[in-house]
Write an enzyme that holds these catalytic residues in place. Structure first.
Site, PDB file in Angstrom:
ATOM      1  N   LEU A  34      83.271   4.673  -3.018  1.00 41.32           N
ATOM      2  CA  LEU A  34      83.515   4.156  -4.362  1.00 41.32           C
ATOM      3  C   LEU A  34      84.764   4.768  -5.003  1.00 41.32           C
ATOM      4  O   LEU A  34      85.035   5.956  -4.855  1.00 41.32           O
ATOM      5  CB  LEU A  34      82.292   4.437  -5.248  1.00 41.32           C
ATOM      6  CG  LEU A  34      80.977   3.827  -4.759  1.00 41.32           C
ATOM      7  CD1 LEU A  34      79.837   4.190  -5.702  1.00 41.32           C
ATOM      8  CD2 LEU A  34      81.078   2.309  -4.608  1.00 41.32           C
ATOM      9  N   GLU A  36      87.671   4.046  -8.620  1.00 48.17           N
ATOM     10  CA  GLU A  36      87.689   3.660 -10.027  1.00 48.17           C
ATOM     11  C   GLU A  36      87.478   2.142 -10.220  1.00 48.17           C
ATOM     12  O   GLU A  36      86.884   1.724 -11.200  1.00 48.17           O
ATOM     13  CB  GLU A  36      89.032   4.120 -10.621  1.00 48.17           C
ATOM     14  CG  GLU A  36      89.098   4.205 -12.120  1.00 48.17           C
ATOM     15  CD  GLU A  36      87.924   4.922 -12.788  1.00 48.17           C
ATOM     16  OE1 GLU A  36      87.413   5.925 -12.248  1.00 48.17           O
ATOM     17  OE2 GLU A  36      87.511   4.439 -13.865  1.00 48.17           O
ATOM     18  N   HIS A  38      85.478   0.195  -8.431  1.00 49.15           N
ATOM     19  CA  HIS A  38      84.028  -0.029  -8.408  1.00 49.15           C
ATOM     20  C   HIS A  38      83.384   0.466  -9.699  1.00 49.15           C
ATOM     21  O   HIS A  38      82.492  -0.181 -10.253  1.00 49.15           O
ATOM     22  CB  HIS A  38      83.379   0.759  -7.259  1.00 49.15           C
ATOM     23  CG  HIS A  38      83.793   0.309  -5.894  1.00 49.15           C
ATOM     24  ND1 HIS A  38      84.460   1.129  -5.021  1.00 49.15           N
ATOM     25  CD2 HIS A  38      83.604  -0.862  -5.247  1.00 49.15           C
ATOM     26  CE1 HIS A  38      84.679   0.482  -3.887  1.00 49.15           C
ATOM     27  NE2 HIS A  38      84.176  -0.725  -3.995  1.00 49.15           N
ATOM     28  N   GLY A 149      85.239  -7.637  -8.157  1.00 52.13           N
ATOM     29  CA  GLY A 149      86.607  -7.365  -8.585  1.00 52.13           C
ATOM     30  C   GLY A 149      87.552  -8.513  -8.247  1.00 52.13           C
ATOM     31  O   GLY A 149      87.413  -9.159  -7.208  1.00 52.13           O
ATOM     32  N   VAL A 178      91.836  -3.017 -10.870  1.00 55.19           N
ATOM     33  CA  VAL A 178      92.159  -1.675 -11.380  1.00 55.19           C
ATOM     34  C   VAL A 178      93.227  -1.090 -10.456  1.00 55.19           C
ATOM     35  O   VAL A 178      93.062  -1.090  -9.236  1.00 55.19           O
ATOM     36  CB  VAL A 178      90.906  -0.781 -11.399  1.00 55.19           C
ATOM     37  CG1 VAL A 178      91.261   0.629 -11.873  1.00 55.19           C
ATOM     38  CG2 VAL A 178      89.830  -1.395 -12.296  1.00 55.19           C
ATOM     39  N   SER A 187      91.496   0.483  -3.688  1.00 57.88           N
ATOM     40  CA  SER A 187      90.782  -0.102  -2.559  1.00 57.88           C
ATOM     41  C   SER A 187      90.220   1.025  -1.710  1.00 57.88           C
ATOM     42  O   SER A 187      90.874   2.068  -1.546  1.00 57.88           O
ATOM     43  CB  SER A 187      91.757  -0.938  -1.712  1.00 57.88           C
ATOM     44  OG  SER A 187      91.192  -1.199  -0.443  1.00 57.88           O
TER      45      SER A 187
END
Ligand code: PAF
Length: 283
Positions: A34, A36, A38, A149, A178, A187
């Protein structure tokens, strides 16, 4: 502490209890590692739902035989710590055999054009795997809303398609990309990049910015815009283009001019790592 659900029975009981108590459920499907991006999805789900369930499952059915299923980063303990900061109520973290037990043979296949272009053309079977696992996750969680996303914009289009076609009562919410301060889209696959490759990978967002600047400056021709993006990617010697494409958004139809919202999407290999990024023009 975030509650860990490992079996189908556990998540079914958890979501039934939430629903029986009249609570809304938000689902954030992930493959873990995970970042930022997510956590932004999780926070949005937290604002909009009584109960938030994240899933962390590296889904084998969406990887091709020569792709990075084995290498995909798995950091469940770290992920749980991050989930506690949101906080989410539960994380579903099944073993592959829990999701695909012996004898499993049912798949969701979104036919038609939207799965045949962009990543669908490069990764045969990928969206069949995504559609299958997301359908199962929506059924298991009984989610009122599910969060995805925009970085995987085609995935969002595909999910919206089967949710509508199969009458799944879950609202699909797309959350903006993001980026790191450098512009690099967040990613899990960025973790594969060396320091030099990370620098080289900045060409993705830079090329999209160039395309967008040309569009904002009045250029509407799809071929010209694509060339501007390709030329910028070409300035990075280690970058290998998989695709640079523009389609109407969200229908993903071919267009010659950008006269309504359109998806400018790219996939580029930096070393062995394939990265994707996009911008929506004319929003
Ligand atoms: O976007 C992803 O991480 C995956 O495709 C998803 C939606 C979690 C399904 O495995």
């Amino acid at each position: 502490m975030v509650k860990v659900l490992r079996t189908v029975k556990e998540i079914q009981e958890f979501s039934k209890a939430a629903k029986d108590a009249g609570k809304s459920v938000g689902l954030v499907p992930t493959m873990g590692a995970l970042h930022e991006g997510h956590l932004t999805l999780m926070r949005r789900a937290r604002q909009e739902n009584d109960v938030v369930i994240a899933s962390v499952f590296v889904n084998p059915t969406q990887f091709g035989p020569n792709e990075d299923f084995d290498a995909y980063p798995r950091r469940f303990e770290e992920d749980c710590k991050k989930l506690e900061t949101v906080p989410v109520d539960a994380v579903f973290h099944p073993e592959p055999k829990e999701m695909y037990p012996e004898g499993y043979c049912t798949y969701v296949n979104v036919e038609g054009d939207i799965t045949k272009k962009l990543c669908g053309a490069q990764r045969p079977g990928h969206f069949r795997g995504v559609a299958t696992v997301v359908t199962k996750l929506m059924n298991l969680s009984r989610a009122d809303r599910a969060y995805f996303g925009q970085k995987d914009a085609q995935q969002v289009v595909v999910v919206k398609r089967f949710v509508s076609d199969l009458n799944i009562p879950t609202e699909v919410v797309m959350v903006p990309i993001v980026r790191e301060e450098s512009g690099l889209a967040r990613s899990s696959r960025n973790q594969y990049l060396s320091a030099e490759e990370k620098e080289a990978a900045l060409v993705l967002s830079r090329s999209l910015q160039k395309g967008k600047a040309a569009f904002d400056g009045g250029e509407k021709g799809v071929e010209t815009l694509k060339k501007i993006v390709r030329d910028e990617i070409g300035t990075e010697p280690t970058a290998v283009i998989d695709y640079v494409d523009i389609y109407s958004f969200p229908a993903l139809l071919p267009i010659a001019k950008v006269e309504a919202p359109a998806l400018l999407a790219i996939a580029v290999k930096i070393g062995k790592t394939r990265l994707i990024d996009n911008m929506i023009l004319g929003e």
